[in-house]
Design a protein around this motif. Structure first.
Motif, PDB file in Angstrom:
ATOM      1  N   ASN A 197     -24.507  30.859  -5.818  1.00  0.00           N
ATOM      2  CA  ASN A 197     -25.520  31.883  -6.439  1.00  0.00           C
ATOM      3  C   ASN A 197     -26.747  31.426  -5.486  1.00  0.00           C
ATOM      4  O   ASN A 197     -26.731  32.309  -5.291  1.00  0.00           O
ATOM      5  N   VAL A 198     -26.156  30.451  -5.008  1.00  0.00           N
ATOM      6  CA  VAL A 198     -27.632  29.635  -4.128  1.00  0.00           C
ATOM      7  C   VAL A 198     -27.147  29.546  -2.459  1.00  0.00           C
ATOM      8  O   VAL A 198     -26.685  28.468  -2.589  1.00  0.00           O
ATOM      9  N   LYS A 199     -26.593  29.996  -1.705  1.00  0.00           N
ATOM     10  CA  LYS A 199     -26.461  29.807  -0.335  1.00  0.00           C
ATOM     11  C   LYS A 199     -28.293  29.774   0.159  1.00  0.00           C
ATOM     12  O   LYS A 199     -28.496  30.621   0.261  1.00  0.00           O
ATOM     13  N   PHE A 200     -28.062  29.109   1.336  1.00  0.00           N
ATOM     14  CA  PHE A 200     -28.246  29.244   2.173  1.00  0.00           C
ATOM     15  C   PHE A 200     -27.811  28.791   3.485  1.00  0.00           C
ATOM     16  O   PHE A 200     -26.735  27.708   3.648  1.00  0.00           O
ATOM     17  N   PRO A 221     -18.123  25.283   6.974  1.00  0.00           N
ATOM     18  CA  PRO A 221     -18.719  25.610   6.185  1.00  0.00           C
ATOM     19  C   PRO A 221     -20.770  25.448   5.994  1.00  0.00           C
ATOM     20  O   PRO A 221     -21.072  25.308   6.798  1.00  0.00           O
ATOM     21  N   SER A 222     -21.388  26.193   5.274  1.00  0.00           N
ATOM     22  CA  SER A 222     -22.274  26.605   5.667  1.00  0.00           C
ATOM     23  C   SER A 222     -23.730  25.212   4.776  1.00  0.00           C
ATOM     24  O   SER A 222     -22.560  24.335   4.365  1.00  0.00           O
ATOM     25  N   LEU A 223     -24.898  25.240   5.081  1.00  0.00           N
ATOM     26  CA  LEU A 223     -25.557  24.215   4.648  1.00  0.00           C
ATOM     27  C   LEU A 223     -25.476  24.088   2.976  1.00  0.00           C
ATOM     28  O   LEU A 223     -25.257  22.899   2.793  1.00  0.00           O
ATOM     29  N   SER A 224     -25.122  25.517   2.458  1.00  0.00           N
ATOM     30  CA  SER A 224     -25.212  24.599   0.850  1.00  0.00           C
ATOM     31  C   SER A 224     -24.035  24.695   0.659  1.00  0.00           C
ATOM     32  O   SER A 224     -23.768  23.769  -0.345  1.00  0.00           O
ATOM     33  N   ASP A 225     -22.680  24.517   1.458  1.00  0.00           N
ATOM     34  CA  ASP A 225     -21.810  24.125   0.791  1.00  0.00           C
ATOM     35  C   ASP A 225     -21.744  22.491   1.493  1.00  0.00           C
ATOM     36  O   ASP A 225     -20.524  21.783   0.901  1.00  0.00           O
ATOM     37  N   ILE A 226     -22.594  22.549   1.708  1.00  0.00           N
ATOM     38  CA  ILE A 226     -22.721  20.643   2.320  1.00  0.00           C
ATOM     39  C   ILE A 226     -23.656  20.056   1.484  1.00  0.00           C
ATOM     40  O   ILE A 226     -23.365  19.020   0.451  1.00  0.00           O
ATOM     41  N   LEU A 227     -24.753  20.870   1.085  1.00  0.00           N
ATOM     42  CA  LEU A 227     -25.727  20.374   0.633  1.00  0.00           C
ATOM     43  C   LEU A 227     -25.761  20.485  -1.138  1.00  0.00           C
ATOM     44  O   LEU A 227     -24.946  18.778  -1.640  1.00  0.00           O
ATOM     45  N   TRP A 228     -25.523  20.855  -1.100  1.00  0.00           N
ATOM     46  CA  TRP A 228     -24.753  21.049  -3.293  1.00  0.00           C
ATOM     47  C   TRP A 228     -23.913  19.724  -3.330  1.00  0.00           C
ATOM     48  O   TRP A 228     -24.024  19.440  -4.632  1.00  0.00           O
ATOM     49  N   ILE A 282     -22.093  22.747 -12.594  1.00  0.00           N
ATOM     50  CA  ILE A 282     -23.716  22.938 -11.771  1.00  0.00           C
ATOM     51  C   ILE A 282     -23.570  23.483 -10.443  1.00  0.00           C
ATOM     52  O   ILE A 282     -24.186  24.114  -9.801  1.00  0.00           O
ATOM     53  N   VAL A 283     -22.456  22.035  -9.794  1.00  0.00           N
ATOM     54  CA  VAL A 283     -22.826  22.558  -8.132  1.00  0.00           C
ATOM     55  C   VAL A 283     -22.223  23.440  -7.944  1.00  0.00           C
ATOM     56  O   VAL A 283     -22.516  24.048  -7.240  1.00  0.00           O
ATOM     57  N   ARG A 284     -20.591  23.882  -8.854  1.00  0.00           N
ATOM     58  CA  ARG A 284     -19.727  25.165  -8.509  1.00  0.00           C
ATOM     59  C   ARG A 284     -21.251  26.386  -8.793  1.00  0.00           C
ATOM     60  O   ARG A 284     -20.665  27.123  -7.623  1.00  0.00           O
ATOM     61  N   TYR A 285     -21.727  26.342  -9.759  1.00  0.00           N
ATOM     62  CA  TYR A 285     -22.834  27.563 -10.017  1.00  0.00           C
ATOM     63  C   TYR A 285     -23.733  28.066  -8.743  1.00  0.00           C
ATOM     64  O   TYR A 285     -24.365  29.369  -8.235  1.00  0.00           O
ATOM     65  N   LEU A 286     -24.255  26.060  -8.707  1.00  0.00           N
ATOM     66  CA  LEU A 286     -25.141  26.663  -7.248  1.00  0.00           C
ATOM     67  C   LEU A 286     -24.407  26.858  -6.303  1.00  0.00           C
ATOM     68  O   LEU A 286     -24.841  28.067  -5.112  1.00  0.00           O
ATOM     69  N   LYS A 287     -23.386  27.046  -5.403  1.00  0.00           N
ATOM     70  CA  LYS A 287     -22.490  27.136  -4.501  1.00  0.00           C
ATOM     71  C   LYS A 287     -22.404  28.664  -4.390  1.00  0.00           C
ATOM     72  O   LYS A 287     -22.230  29.433  -3.277  1.00  0.00           O
TER      73      LYS A 287
END
Length: 247
Positions: free
Chosen positions: A244-247, A94-101, A237-242
């Protein structure tokens, strides 16, 4: 290679010897083509090899399949105990965005529910109940699991909460009401095909919380089902951020 060429030659010559209508049906009907190949495979082998090959009987094939099934199932007997103590094999890191969001979504959900608690404080009702924490984990960490389906969630939340109210009415507060409420909730989720594990705690929560008794059958919709609506919005909202906003 020579045997394959010879078999192919026998097949082509056999096709030429067929009537024109048979060749036409064989060429344009996939099912008929498969049946034709199965039927004439042994004839081609017999002519190319010079002797009749031995077919494997259906009984032998069945026994071979059963034997393979027995071996596979017997090899799995000893694995469940050890596998249950091992982490599940991950197909990706998992990427950082997959954990953070998802974590940020859970924080925001409990923060909003806490603000609603302040509004409902004079009535002695709280929105930050333990089952909603479990629902939040299911929706944000495993959104594609059966427990996260909207039908399962709302059907189980409403039904199990109503069962808790009924169990308290029939048996009064105590161990019998808790046991009956939990057992009836399990039966309800199985019958309605709405398995949602967090909902199984709704009857016990109602029976053991004297402040919730005043809600009566309104408990079927509040706070469980009402809180799930908020969590569904945060999940989107979390699904959209995961996505479209990846890091």
């Amino acid at each position: 290679m020579g045997m394959q060429i010879k078999a192919s030659h026998h097949y082509n010559s056999m096709m030429q010897s067929l009537p024109k209508t048979s060749r036409y049906f064989h060429s344009f009907s996939p099912n008929a083509s498969k049946a034709f190949n199965r039927s004439y495979k042994w004839v081609i082998l017999e002519k190319s090899l010079g002797f009749k090959p031995i077919k494997e009987s259906s009984t032998r094939r069945r026994r071979r399949r059963e034997h393979g099934t027995v071996v596979a199932s017997s090899s799995n007997v000893a694995r469940p105990f050890w596998d249950a103590w091992k982490p599940e094999k991950a197909f990706y890191v998992p990427s950082l965005s997959d954990i953070l969001w998802p974590s940020a979504g859970a924080f925001a959900a409990m923060a909003i529910l806490g603000m609603m608690d302040q509004i409902l404080a004079p009535k002695g009702v709280s929105m930050t109940i333990a089952p909603l924490g479990a629902v939040c984990a299911v929706l944000l960490t495993t959104p594609s699991s059966p427990a996260a389906r909207k039908y399962n969630m709302f059907m189980a939340q409403i039904g199990c909460a109503a069962i808790g109210v009924l169990a308290l009415f029939l048996f009064g507060p105590g161990w019998l009401a808790r046991n009956a409420g939990l057992a009836a909730s399990m039966a309800f989720m199985i019958c309605t095909h709405s398995t949602h594990p967090p909902a199984a705690s709704m009857p016990i929560l109602f029976i053991d919380s004297a402040k919730l008794h005043q809600l009566n059958f309104g408990y079927a919709l509040f706070p469980g089902a009402t809180g799930c609506i908020l969590l569904c919005l945060i999940q989107e909202i979390v699904r959209y951020l995961k996505d479209n906003v990846k890091f």
